[in-house]
Design an enzyme around this catalytic site. Structure first.
Site, PDB file in Angstrom:
ATOM      1  N   CYS A   1       0.846  -1.183   0.000  1.00 58.79           N
ATOM      2  CA  CYS A   1       0.000   0.000   0.000  1.00 58.79           C
ATOM      3  C   CYS A   1       0.888   1.242   0.000  1.00 58.79           C
ATOM      4  CB  CYS A   1      -0.909   0.018   1.225  1.00 58.79           C
ATOM      5  SG  CYS A   1      -2.016   1.448   1.182  1.00 58.79           S
TER       6      CYS A   1
ATOM      7  N   ASP B   1      -6.203  10.634  -4.971  1.00 58.55           N
ATOM      8  CA  ASP B   1      -5.603   9.628  -4.106  1.00 58.55           C
ATOM      9  C   ASP B   1      -4.288   9.202  -4.756  1.00 58.55           C
ATOM     10  OD1 ASP B   1      -5.235   7.920  -2.005  1.00 58.55           O
ATOM     11  OD2 ASP B   1      -6.956   6.631  -2.434  1.00 58.55           O
ATOM     12  N   ASN B   2      -3.435   8.620  -3.952  1.00 57.61           N
ATOM     13  CA  ASN B   2      -2.187   8.055  -4.465  1.00 57.61           C
ATOM     14  C   ASN B   2      -1.301   9.075  -5.178  1.00 57.61           C
ATOM     15  OD1 ASN B   2      -2.679   5.428  -3.466  1.00 57.61           O
ATOM     16  ND2 ASN B   2      -4.138   5.093  -5.129  1.00 57.61           N
TER      17      ASN B   2
END
Lengths: 478, 478
Positions: free
Chosen positions: A124, A256-257
């Site tokens: 993750c 996100d990310n």
């Protein structure tokens, strides 16, 4: 020395046998009330959605491969419900900028394409984020250092699917959409077409994990698995593969990310639409990282010396690099970076290369044809207690084959992703023993030198882990 | 607003026109007495062999593309002599673990294969090594920060040559051998076959640089050019391409272009045959790096303020990453890493993407089909003098798209390669102006804060550039 060839174990690791699991009481009142889970997993965002990592010690004990039970999970919402009887009829598409759009069922993926199996480590992007949150709260929740897991995945090369569909001129991206139903729509992200087509990158569309149909938390019945990239690109419950000239415009792809530049505060970031859309700040390949399994947080080691031999404590941990790169060395310092020792590294992934080329596993050819490195590695180093008892701390860093080394200082950012500074254990000498203190504990769990130093008024961003510096550096005269 | 279409300049940079050159007096008594050179180049290893970098300011002035005259050179021995009339008859082979070994002439490479042209930045693995040598003498000579150059290369994809020869099962490496005659035999090195076959990596066999036949120092008549990897793999005066199951065993492959672990001393390294042969320590992909063009070393800026507007100094420099990765951000600190500012980055390489797909240049198709980044980029940032005059130093670091950042501390190693810590300028306030001091000057040239600090008794490895630390860090009580 078995006398039966059939009982000869393979030269490579097989997955740990998972314990039986059942639906947990806390999930009964959630939309995930159909999902069986292992109670050992540590919930990072309350009860629901399900975002978990295993206890670091349990991850260590499972070894190179992580069981279905303990593999970390990142879910944005409820888990789609798919019965075993529906798996083979799962429909998905390959569409967009292609000559031959396809709508197919999973049974055709299994029947019409070459099946492959190989080990892949997923990580993750938030792994080790708790450390960032202690320095300054980010917009992300607090992963410890166990947001990483490895499994044997079985499926079909995404490149094979795309080649049959035939990307048109101008195609540059592959958008991947899942079946989850989220506040901001479905989950979609994208990767570059060139990566999807590159056999060295090993991007797979998978329907088995460790020889079983996918567990619901891991994308049942079909997901993408992208080695060497952050887990957030490995879309679960896969419904659509869309070839495109532009990257995904999905909310989860944009917001996100990403690792925004470090000087951008959470408040400022709300008004920086262009910055969020700058693909340079999107995370794809993992950065190089490492953490310590042994000693565990607050583990103690007695200083009572045996008379015969010098006592040595053996440190152990994991390391990984991104983009197919190998961790080329692991180094350890007892003097805050002035001098370093070299740890041993083992690459269990290479044991799969010892199998015959014709080997099949879980219905797929065991495919180790690529040069790139898709999995984590393990390191260890024995250090005499006599040296440890004179040290204040012990720090660890990995270097990858491009000679990039984990940074000394944290790169804090709004989403708190890709946190990879040197992993630091503080050594406490207490009552005839040494106690080792990890930086943090996951989720809201208390403990770790970071919280302790911060509470004592230390500035964790002072370049010395918030503590006073020793040795030759002197304070400047005012 | 030209009224003639034919005079419209292309949307991409073309090379600077090189000044006329001739054989230099100092080369007359060497085996290189046939090679015409530019007198501005700085010799790093005495007169012969020819190892040079341009003055950093001259490199800057040429812009994105470096002329034949100023492109850095790394020669291990005498330059093979090849007359223009012999170029087309230059013979070379593709052999080893292939189905159809080939011995061919350069004219056939030009006639029988697809010709391509694109810009590639080459970097010597020793770029910035002088800094390492000031800390502790390495086995390598003292490159400044100008061991980097960019040119338009024309040739044939190595993958096309290899595909026609047909690598056999078990083939994993491509050995590349040059015609140079050296103390330890010919120069040979190897790369992975998978890299050579990967269109994203853009490995080329080239016979033109900036539209001209290769200059003798750059491999006349034929060389390999490997974008994103250290220059030492881009074999010049190419004679043999050998497909193999194992890496090169050549002395120059084993004992050059490696980053041994930092704790290994030059003395110890003499007895570590296995360590030298450990492929994990061999350098292929470049690490991420950057340096400052403006200000030049010892450049001064007046503090006399204009009344109308705040005076700003504009810093400029270059950055690059390896393995096709892009530099995704460039950051600058005035407080030794506590806070950072974001610089602007320009990627002139992208301007070639604006040309029509059918564009040809120097007889090759202008090939920008890949997603990967093969060239350096430029950065700049304006900082008010009012802030600079209150700072002790200014430090610069690049981050690449895998979110790996240049390290704060130097990774010293026996060969002194891949030196890439934050680039630091010391700011001196002197008589109404600011003077900026670079870390070093190339070769034996004196100057730079590193030598100064070392002479003053500072320990350059103390984690604070050998100087006393300011701010909140205090010395520990003994």
């Amino acid at each position: 020395s078995s006398d039966s060839l059939t009982s000869t174990p393979p030269p490579y690791p097989l997955p740990p046998k998972p314990r039986p699991i059942s639906v947990l009481p806390e999930d009964l009142k959630t939309p995930d009330n159909h999902v069986e889970r292992d109670a050992r997993l540590i919930r990072l965002t309350g009860i629901h959605p399900f975002n978990v990592e295993p206890p670091l010690s349990a991850l260590y004990e499972e070894g190179f491969l992580t069981s279905r039970n303990l593999h970390y999970v990142r879910n944005h919402g409820p888990v789609p419900r798919v019965e075993d009887s529906e798996v083979l009829d799962w429909e998905f598409t390959v569409e967009g900028l292609v000559d031959r759009p396809v709508s197919m069922k999973l049974r055709h993926l299994i029947m019409d394409y070459k099946q492959v199996t190989y080990p892949i480590t997923l990580v993750c992007a938030g792994n080790r984020r708790k450390e960032q949150n202690v320095v300054r709260k980010t917009k992300g929740f607090s992963w410890g250092a166990a947001g990483v897991s490895t499994a044997l995945w079985t499926g079909v090369a995404l490149a094979d699917l795309l080649a049959r569909a035939g990307p048109k001129r101008g195609a540059r991206y592959v958008l991947l959409e899942g079946a989850d139903n989220l506040p901001k729509g479905s989950y979609e992200t994208s990767i570059k077409l060139a990566w999807a087509m590159d056999p060295e990158r090993g991007v797979m569309v998978a329907y088995k994990m460790n020889g079983e149909l996918l567990h619901p938390d891991h994308g049942k019945p079909l997901r993408v698995v992208i080695p060497g990239q952050i887990g957030g690109r490995s879309v679960k419950w896969l419904k659509r593969i869309i070839v495109s000239s532009t990257p995904s415009e999905n909310w989860y792809h944009i917001y996100d990310n990403r690792v925004l530049p470090t000087m951008i505060t959470p408040e400022e970031s709300a008004n920086l639409a262009e910055t969020w859309r700058d693909e340079r700040y999107a995370i794809y390949d993992l950065n190089t990282n490492s953490a310590v399994f042994c000693p565990a947080h607050n583990e103690t080691v007695s200083l009572m010396a045996s008379e015969e031999e010098e006592e040595v404590y053996k440190f152990k941990g994991y390391a990984y690099a991104g983009g197919g790169k190998r961790v080329s060395r692991m180094e350890v310092t007892l003097d805050q970076g002035r001098t370093w020792m070299l740890a041993n590294i083992t690459y269990p992934e290479d044991q799969y290369r010892l199998a015959p080329e014709t080997e099949t596993l879980y219905g797929g050819q065991l495919d180790m044809s690529r040069e790139s490195c898709l999995c984590w590695c393990f390191w260890d180093i024995g250090i005499p207690l006599s040296r440890l008892e004179n040290a204040k701390d012990v720090l660890f860093r990995a270097m990858d084959e491009a000679m990039m080394v984990q940074p000394r200082d944290m790169y804090w950012s709004v989403l708190g992703m890709m946190n990879n500074p040197w992993f630091r254990l503080v050594i406490h000498r207490e009552a005839g023993s040494l106690r080792f203190e990890h930086p943090t504990q996951p989720a809201l769990m208390a403990g770790g030198w970071m919280e302790r130093v911060k509470k004592a008024g230390g500035n964790l961003a002072n370049g010395f882990w918030g503590e006073k510096v020793w040795g030759e550096v002197e304070a400047a005269k005012p």
